[in-house]
Scaffold this active site. Structure first.
Site, short mmCIF file in Angstrom:
data_model
loop_
_atom_site.label_atom_id
_atom_site.label_comp_id
_atom_site.label_asym_id
_atom_site.label_seq_id
_atom_site.Cartn_x
_atom_site.Cartn_y
_atom_site.Cartn_z
N TRP A 1 0.81 -1.18 0.05
CA TRP A 1 -0.09 -0.06 -0.09
C TRP A 1 0.96 1.07 0.06
O TRP A 1 0.37 2.53 -0.57
CB TRP A 1 -0.92 -0.18 1.29
CG TRP A 1 -2.15 1.12 1.10
CD1 TRP A 1 -2.57 2.04 1.94
CD2 TRP A 1 -2.76 1.09 -0.24
NE1 TRP A 1 -3.65 2.51 1.45
CE2 TRP A 1 -3.81 2.39 0.08
CE3 TRP A 1 -2.93 0.37 -1.42
CZ2 TRP A 1 -4.76 2.78 -0.86
CZ3 TRP A 1 -3.76 0.97 -2.34
CH2 TRP A 1 -4.89 2.19 -1.86
N LYS B 1 -6.25 0.42 7.98
CA LYS B 1 -7.62 -0.05 8.27
C LYS B 1 -7.71 -1.12 9.27
O LYS B 1 -7.79 -2.39 8.99
CB LYS B 1 -8.12 -0.78 6.94
CG LYS B 1 -8.45 0.40 5.65
CD LYS B 1 -8.82 -0.15 4.37
CE LYS B 1 -8.88 0.82 3.45
NZ LYS B 1 -9.41 0.22 2.08
N LYS C 1 -14.70 -3.32 7.43
CA LYS C 1 -14.79 -4.02 6.23
C LYS C 1 -13.74 -5.28 6.39
O LYS C 1 -14.00 -6.27 5.64
CB LYS C 1 -14.64 -3.28 4.95
CG LYS C 1 -13.32 -2.81 4.62
CD LYS C 1 -12.56 -3.55 3.66
CE LYS C 1 -11.01 -3.32 3.84
NZ LYS C 1 -10.21 -4.06 2.84
N1 LIG Z 1 -2.89 -3.55 0.06
C1 LIG Z 1 -3.94 -2.84 -0.05
O1 LIG Z 1 -4.80 -3.16 -1.20
C2 LIG Z 1 -4.44 -1.84 0.82
C3 LIG Z 1 -3.86 -1.93 2.30
N2 LIG Z 1 -4.45 -0.85 3.07
C4 LIG Z 1 -3.85 -0.59 4.46
O2 LIG Z 1 -2.37 -0.30 4.25
C5 LIG Z 1 -1.74 -0.93 5.63
C6 LIG Z 1 -0.65 -1.45 5.28
O3 LIG Z 1 -0.90 -2.74 4.17
P1 LIG Z 1 0.06 -3.25 3.23
O4 LIG Z 1 0.89 -2.05 2.76
O5 LIG Z 1 -0.92 -3.61 2.07
O6 LIG Z 1 0.80 -4.26 3.74
P2 LIG Z 1 2.10 -5.09 3.27
O7 LIG Z 1 2.02 -6.44 4.01
O8 LIG Z 1 1.94 -4.98 2.22
O9 LIG Z 1 3.14 -4.02 3.81
C7 LIG Z 1 3.45 -3.52 5.24
C8 LIG Z 1 4.72 -2.97 5.30
O10 LIG Z 1 4.92 -2.45 6.39
C9 LIG Z 1 6.22 -2.89 7.05
N3 LIG Z 1 6.29 -3.23 8.55
C10 LIG Z 1 5.81 -4.24 9.20
N4 LIG Z 1 6.11 -4.38 10.47
C11 LIG Z 1 6.69 -3.08 10.56
C12 LIG Z 1 7.16 -2.34 11.76
N5 LIG Z 1 7.23 -2.90 12.96
N6 LIG Z 1 7.57 -1.21 11.53
C13 LIG Z 1 7.58 -0.53 10.39
N7 LIG Z 1 7.31 -1.24 9.14
C14 LIG Z 1 6.65 -2.35 9.48
C15 LIG Z 1 6.46 -4.09 6.25
O11 LIG Z 1 7.87 -4.09 6.00
C16 LIG Z 1 6.01 -3.75 4.92
O12 LIG Z 1 6.93 -2.80 4.12
C17 LIG Z 1 -2.86 -1.81 6.28
O13 LIG Z 1 -3.52 -1.26 7.31
C18 LIG Z 1 -3.86 -2.01 5.19
O14 LIG Z 1 -5.13 -2.14 5.68
C19 LIG Z 1 -5.16 0.17 2.75
C20 LIG Z 1 -5.73 0.18 1.55
C21 LIG Z 1 -5.48 -0.90 0.57
O1 LIG Z 2 -8.25 -2.11 1.76
C1 LIG Z 2 -8.27 -3.01 0.72
C2 LIG Z 2 -9.07 -2.70 -0.23
O2 LIG Z 2 -9.80 -1.58 -0.24
C3 LIG Z 2 -7.19 -4.03 0.88
O3 LIG Z 2 -8.09 -5.26 1.25
P1 LIG Z 2 -7.24 -6.44 1.92
O4 LIG Z 2 -6.42 -5.65 2.84
O5 LIG Z 2 -8.20 -7.54 2.35
O6 LIG Z 2 -6.33 -6.90 0.71
#
Ligand SMILES: NC(=O)C1=CN([C@@H]2O[C@H](COP(=O)(O)OP(=O)(O)OC[C@H]3O[C@@H](n4cnc5c(N)ncnc54)[C@H](O)[C@@H]3O)[C@@H](O)[C@H]2O)C=CC1
Ligand SMILES: O=C(CO)COP(=O)(O)O
Length: 333
Positions: free
Chosen positions: A12, A106, A189
């Site tokens: 993200w 989220k 969600k």
């Molecule tokens: N991937 C998606 O489609 C979407 C994600 N989000 C939200 O974004 C947030 C992050 O999710 P993603 O990036 O998708 O997850 P991800 O698993 O792809 O990446 C997480 C990132 O955080 C880092 N991380 C893990 N532990 C950490 C720590 N202790 N300190 C600093 N960095 C750390 C990881 O190294 C990685 O770079 C979540 O809350 C998710 O709900 C929101 C909208 C869409």
């Molecule tokens: O927030 C998201 C889509 O809006 C990403 O959903 P997931 O974290 O379930 O992949």
């Protein structure tokens, strides 16, 4: 055009960085993993999270926190919900005191039941906190497929500022001053997407999914209303929009996790299969506690929290849901 720092180089953070860059901003991404940061700077990819997608060439990354915080005073937060507070505590000595924070997370903090913007208020002692949320699967948005989102902030001015930072021809950003409602909707969600995934894993079809999504939406609206938020935020991009995207797509990690859990009955198997951030797993019990605190019944969320805790099997949880006495189908009650 502004300078923006994105904190987090996962799926993200990298996707938000591309959107911000496409919107004309100068963007620096901070990540803790040197290999990923090097890859973004040299081959302009982040294969671990975003396959072969090529990121904007002007986008750079760093592992150096001082550099990240000196770069700008707009900080876009994209780390997992459960680590946000410890991250903010360690970043505090480096941040600009006039900074604007924009949460993209989220989830709900398990230990305190806090929302993400509340954590920023508490830790950084600032009111300058917005959030951007909506039906935005990273793997679609990184391809610049058309999408919409809502920028929510306590003031219209900050919501408009957030809109302007992110809006591109393919990313339509609306504004809201209902931070509480939009943020609760985003966290819930993730839990409902798990429920839908579990039902798919158990072999059920669209009718079951539609029931869970619709009753899940009802739980979002009732929780919003009980907290004094606008229940109609549930009907917007943050609520219904995100439920449609996450519950309807095999790209959702929450739905996929639920699917493996529903099929295998095993949290360990599901964790092994989806070794990524799955916010609904961590947050389901916290969302349930938030609901109980205000006396709102949320049977779908409760079923997920119990399955995740291992106190009930997926099929017993579904039986329990089906045995609840039905009443008039009011949207908010
Ligand atoms: N991937 C998606 O489609 C979407 C994600 N989000 C939200 O974004 C947030 C992050 O999710 P993603 O990036 O998708 O997850 P991800 O698993 O792809 O990446 C997480 C990132 O955080 C880092 N991380 C893990 N532990 C950490 C720590 N202790 N300190 C600093 N960095 C750390 C990881 O190294 C990685 O770079 C979540 O809350 C998710 O709900 C929101 C909208 C869409
Ligand atoms: O927030 C998201 C889509 O809006 C990403 O959903 P997931 O974290 O379930 O992949």
């Amino acid at each position: 055009m502004s300078k923006v720092t994105v904190l987090g180089a996962g799926a993200w953070g990298s996707t938000m960085a591309q959107v911000l860059s496409d919107a004309g901003n100068h963007v620096l991404v901070w990540g803790r993993n040197q290999e990923i940061v090097n890859e973004i700077n040299t081959s302009h990819t982040n294969r671990k999270y975003l396959d072969e997608n090529v990121l904007p060439l002007g986008l750079s990354a760093t592992t150096n926190l001082s550099e990240a915080f000196e770069y700008s005073n707009i900080y876009v937060l994209a780390v997992p919900a459960q680590t946000l507070r410890e991250n903010l505590k360690s970043w505090k000595p480096l941040v600009d005191s006039d900074a604007t924070y924009i949460s993209t997370l989220k989830g709900i903090e398990v230990s305190t039941l806090s929302r993400m913007t509340e954590i920023v208020h508490e830790e950084m002692n600032t009111e300058n906190v917005a959030l951007i949320t909506g039906p935005n699967l990273a793997t679609e948005l990184i391809l610049r497929q058309p999408a919409g989102a809502v920028a929510a902030a306590p003031t219209k001015i900050l919501a408009e500022k957030t809109l302007k930072l992110f809006a591109t021809p393919y990313y339509r950003v609306y504004t809201s001053t209902d931070v509480l409602g939009c943020e609760l909707a985003g966290a819930i969600k993730s839990v409902i997407a798990l429920a839908v995934g579990i039902s798919i894993g158990m072999g059920f079809g669209e009718n079951t999914q539609a029931m869970l999504i619709t009753r899940g939406l009802n739980e979002v609206a009732r929780l919003c209303a009980a907290h004094g938020a606008d229940p109609l935020s549930a009907a917007g991009l943050a609520g219904m929009g995100d439920l449609v995207a996450s519950c309807g797509s095999p790209l959702s990690r929450n739905r996929t996790f639920g699917e493996v859990l529903g099929r295998s009955g095993s949290m360990a198997v599901a964790r092994e299969h989806v070794a990524k951030t799955v916010e609904g797993v961590a947050s389901s019990n916290a969302v349930l506690e938030i609901a109980h605190r205000v006396g709102v019944e949320v049977p779908v969320i409760e079923a997920v929290a119990d399955v995740v805790a291992g106190t009930i099997s997926p099929s017993d949880a579904l039986d329990r849901l089906m045995e609840i006495t039905t009443r008039a189908e009011n949207f908010i009650r």
